[in-house]
Enzyme design. Sequence first.
Site, PDB file in Angstrom:
ATOM      1  N   ASN A 155      -7.220   6.642   2.803  1.00  0.00           N
ATOM      2  CA  ASN A 155      -7.225   5.824   1.580  1.00  0.00           C
ATOM      3  C   ASN A 155      -7.099   4.325   1.842  1.00  0.00           C
ATOM      4  O   ASN A 155      -7.725   3.512   1.168  1.00  0.00           O
ATOM      5  CB  ASN A 155      -6.132   6.306   0.606  1.00  0.00           C
ATOM      6  CG  ASN A 155      -4.743   6.209   1.193  1.00  0.00           C
ATOM      7  OD1 ASN A 155      -4.535   6.317   2.398  1.00  0.00           O
ATOM      8  ND2 ASN A 155      -3.760   5.994   0.343  1.00  0.00           N
ATOM      9  N   GLU A 253       5.139  10.431   5.901  1.00  0.00           N
ATOM     10  CA  GLU A 253       5.021   9.765   4.600  1.00  0.00           C
ATOM     11  C   GLU A 253       3.972  10.527   3.814  1.00  0.00           C
ATOM     12  O   GLU A 253       2.788  10.500   4.147  1.00  0.00           O
ATOM     13  CB  GLU A 253       4.636   8.293   4.795  1.00  0.00           C
ATOM     14  CG  GLU A 253       4.994   7.440   3.594  1.00  0.00           C
ATOM     15  CD  GLU A 253       3.920   7.426   2.528  1.00  0.00           C
ATOM     16  OE1 GLU A 253       4.051   8.205   1.537  1.00  0.00           O
ATOM     17  OE2 GLU A 253       2.953   6.675   2.658  1.00  0.00           O
ATOM     18  N   CYS A 287      -0.934   6.547  -2.505  1.00  0.00           N
ATOM     19  CA  CYS A 287       0.203   7.461  -2.712  1.00  0.00           C
ATOM     20  C   CYS A 287       1.191   6.901  -3.732  1.00  0.00           C
ATOM     21  O   CYS A 287       1.996   7.646  -4.289  1.00  0.00           O
ATOM     22  CB  CYS A 287       0.903   7.732  -1.385  1.00  0.00           C
ATOM     23  SG  CYS A 287       1.404   6.224  -0.532  1.00  0.00           S
ATOM     24  N   GLU A 468       9.935   3.612   6.612  1.00  0.00           N
ATOM     25  CA  GLU A 468       9.241   2.617   7.426  1.00  0.00           C
ATOM     26  C   GLU A 468       9.618   1.236   6.903  1.00  0.00           C
ATOM     27  O   GLU A 468       9.906   1.077   5.721  1.00  0.00           O
ATOM     28  CB  GLU A 468       7.724   2.824   7.344  1.00  0.00           C
ATOM     29  CG  GLU A 468       7.273   4.161   7.937  1.00  0.00           C
ATOM     30  CD  GLU A 468       5.791   4.459   7.704  1.00  0.00           C
ATOM     31  OE1 GLU A 468       5.043   4.510   8.680  1.00  0.00           O
ATOM     32  OE2 GLU A 468       5.403   4.633   6.538  1.00  0.00           O
TER      33      GLU A 468
END
Length: 487
Positions: A155, A253, A287, A468
């Site tokens: 993405n 993630e 996301c 992160e």
Amino acid sequence: MAGTKELLMLENFIDGKFLPCNSYIDSYDPSTGEVYCRVPDSGKEEIDAAVQAARRAFPGWSSRSPQERSQVLNKLADLLEQSLEELAQAESRDQGKTLTLARTMDIPRSVQNFRFFASSVLHYTSECTQMDHLGCMHYTVRTPVGIAGLISPWNLPLYLLTWKIAPAIAAGNTVIAKPSELTSVTAWMLCKLLDKAGVPPGVVNIVFGTGPRVGEALVSHPEVPLISFTGSQPTAERITQLSAPHCKKLSLELGGKNPAIIFEDANLDECIPATVRSSFANQGEICLCTSRIFVQKSIYSEFLKRFVEATRKWKVSVPSDPSASMGALISKAHLEKVRNYVKKALTEGARIQCGEGVDELHLPARNQAGYFMLPTVITDIKDESCCMREEIFGPVTCVTPFHNEEEVIQRANNVKYGLAATVWSRDVGRVHRVAKKLQSGLVWTNCWLIRELNLPFGGMKSSGIGREGAKDSYDFFTEIKTITVKH
């Protein structure tokens, strides 16, 4: 490059060299549906070669000072910035996103990733304590882990690949990266800049191919102690299974089913354009995109009317169109998957306010076979519907009314995901109260997608494991050791 023109042929980048592969996969231009590129279909053999290269490069790279590594990262950032237009054109073509978005978000953020970690690696300190009564001093040291396996999604291809490569190599690791086979072009272009930036051979290896072949070979390799992955939950489950026998360090993630909560005192002039963007930016393929919009009952009708009007103005067009708000979805299979969610909503008795099946999409003749879809707003849908529970990852959002704060917090939290949320209200007390109660790794209030890279990024529940960011990425990509000295 489609039609009569020659196809773009990518090659793996191992030990500082481009290497051809025995077999290749077709990669499509999402805006035309035509094959325009061929991506190596790598496997165990290529991973073994990359591991050898990364192993050889590790002693030299890890022994360099943070200052020396920082200079290399800054040089790489400069080179990426000099190629911004070329990279943006490639990213837009490969992924389907608008050229405007690639120019203003994807590539600039990729540059920033290297600059950010080039700076932050210079500012870490270790801990020290003393036990005078025992004549002891204790202190910590952090050392690079070794070879990092990095798997990035389709993405935000270069944006998320560099978000992993930068902290990994800044901390002194060597890496083997696997970008998505659907969007490999900008990763291949990055390889061309590594030598010029002063990245030694073997420090960054990029191996292309599919998850089942090359991804599994990377994840199950005994000499790759650490895996950082961004992608879907089923893939994360497989990575966890393959990593278990080796006790690998994992950063995962994963997806989100992100709520926007709009209280009756929200500033709708700001909230509506921001919520259209948070629902449909990058075709809804982020996301962090909003896919459940909870609106307080007293303003529901007004919000819905204005939100649908604004969504209808969100222009779907060919990615190169400067006036396009949204381009094409990633693949034919993904487009079908997203459309099927809209069909399911209809069978459950929901209403489609605009978009798929309601409005007409006008495209040039050569883009008729492209993977385009109008931004779609669904109402009259139950919280139990798959459209309210599963990550659709496309330009589809559901709008539903709520009565009070307690009810909306319970409903917002009632999904397996917990990545991001947005809250719209002018009441400062309420903003803090609701943000605290939401099961979400990130909560934006009266805004969306404003990122502070110093702070932790990541989700709760099925949205992943680990965080992160400046400190979190450094902790993940290093091993900590406590040393005690008696004097």
